[in-house]
Design an enzyme around this catalytic site. Structure first.
Site, short mmCIF file in Angstrom:
data_model
loop_
_atom_site.label_atom_id
_atom_site.label_comp_id
_atom_site.label_asym_id
_atom_site.label_seq_id
_atom_site.Cartn_x
_atom_site.Cartn_y
_atom_site.Cartn_z
NE ARG A 51 -3.27 1.36 0.63
CZ ARG A 51 -3.47 2.29 1.55
NH1 ARG A 51 -3.86 1.97 2.75
NH2 ARG A 51 -3.32 3.56 1.26
CG ASP A 87 -13.55 2.03 3.26
OD1 ASP A 87 -14.48 2.85 3.34
OD2 ASP A 87 -12.75 1.85 4.20
#
Length: 369
Positions: A51, A87
């Site tokens: 990430r 998410d």
């Protein structure tokens, strides 16, 4: 887009470990299945490395990266399920709202909903394939890449939780702005919640069409509501989503996958949640297993509920706490998990100790019962 990201949602590898699905359906299992909320997370060095150079929501929109992040914990731990990396705030984005991840602050809406008129700025009809197709592609790619090792869970936020973010503009300790809408603008609140419920229903059905083998609905902010507000503004939409998803799955000849409802801190609503149309009720760590089972009954599978902070304990203590948890829930009609997600500063070794303790102690209990 790379060719590997355009795999079709068919011809998936045969499932080798169906322990999680069997427990969700109430079938007998040799050991208690276990997975962790936020198991693909910052506690893993490889997650941080993957990430590092990417914006959070850019990562969410990359099927290849979502697949890699979803698979990482399975390379370390003998987990019984994977959950797609994504998410809950991709749904407000699909409605046309801008959400950015601010370092040190978390998700932030550039223009939160302030007045009832702001609802007009939202898309009233959402084509989930057009707006959220990247999630579906990630699910299909991950399902193929799992090679049948374990089932893949899809998920969404529930309407009240999404609404609260959209009005607060991010996290909040009180949810006062969002709750004020429920008191001051009840009709507008229901309009927004209905819109969200319709989008979430289509989104979850799309995830199953893409290859998800179970679904979890996160009502993370249930604890900010009292029993009456939950009855009026959360529970009806939780029920409608379960009913709507199952109805559309039948219409589209898609698998009727198990559904999990996780309404954090909603102890006052456990009996209602048990009859809301979900095969599994997830629990946070603030309720005793025996109390939860007494309220929910024997016809619904329970999931949870070790305090995440228990993973800061020495490994031996984690084993003791897991044994006690299993004795409280029983090893059948039960999926072991934490009472909330893993925290970024947790030790991967302690997560591994938790997973291994669930398997070892549940096998031992089953053998001697």
């Amino acid at each position: 887009m790379e060719g590997s990201e355009r795999l079709l949602p068919k011809g998936f590898p045969k499932l080798k470990n169906d322990m999680f699905l069997r427990a969700a359906r109430g079938e007998e299992t040799e050991h208690t299945p276990v997975w962790c909320m936020r198991q693909a997370g910052r506690y893993l060095p490889e997650f941080r490395e993957t990430r590092a150079a990417q914006d959070f929501f850019a990562t969410c929109q990359s099927p290849k990266l979502c697949c890699e992040l979803t698979l990482q914990p399975l390379r370390r731990f003998p987990l019984d399920a994977a959950i797609i990396f994504s998410d809950i705030l991709v749904v407000p984005q699909a409605l046309g709202m801008e959400v950015v991840m601010v370092p040190g602050k978390g998700p932030t809406f550039t223009e939160p909903l302030k007045e009832v008129e702001d609802l007009l700025k939202l898309r009233q009809k959402v084509d989930v394939t057009a707006e959220l197709g990247y999630v579906f592609q990630a699910i299909t790619l991950t399902r193929h890449s799992l090679e049948g090792r374990v089932p893949l869970i899809g998920f969404s936020g529930a309407p009240w939780t999404l609404m609260s973010y959209m009005i607060e503009g991010g996290g909040s300790t009180t949810m006062a702005k969002a709750k004020s809408w429920l008191y001051r603008h009840p009709e507008a609140s229901h309009r927004l919640l209905r819109l969200l419920a319709d989008v979430v229903t289509d989104y979850l059905v799309g995830q199953v069409a893409a290859g998800a083998q179970a679904l979890q609905l996160f009502e993370s902010h249930a604890g900010h509501l009292g029993p009456e507000q939950f009855q009026d503004f959360a529970l009806p939409y939780i029920r409608d989503i379960a009913q709507g998803v199952k109805s559309k799955l039948k219409e589209e000849a898609l698998p009727l996958v198990p559904m999990i409802i996780f309404a954090k801190d909603a102890h006052y609503a456990l009996r209602d949640l048990a009859h809301a149309g979900y095969e599994v009720v997830g629990l946070d760590w603030t309720i005793r297993p025996q109390e939860a089972r007494a309220q929910i009954g024997k016809d619904v599978t329970l999931q949870g509920n070790l305090d995440p902070c228990a993973l800061y304990a020495p490994k031996e203590k984690i084993g003791e706490l897991v044994k006690k948890m299993l004795e409280g829930f029983g090893t059948q009609r039960y999926i072991a998990n934490l009472g909330h997600g893993l925290y970024p500063d947790m030790s991967p070794e302690h997560v591994g100790a938790f997973v291994e303790a669930v398997h070892a102690h549940s096998r031992h209990i089953n053998k001697h019962s």
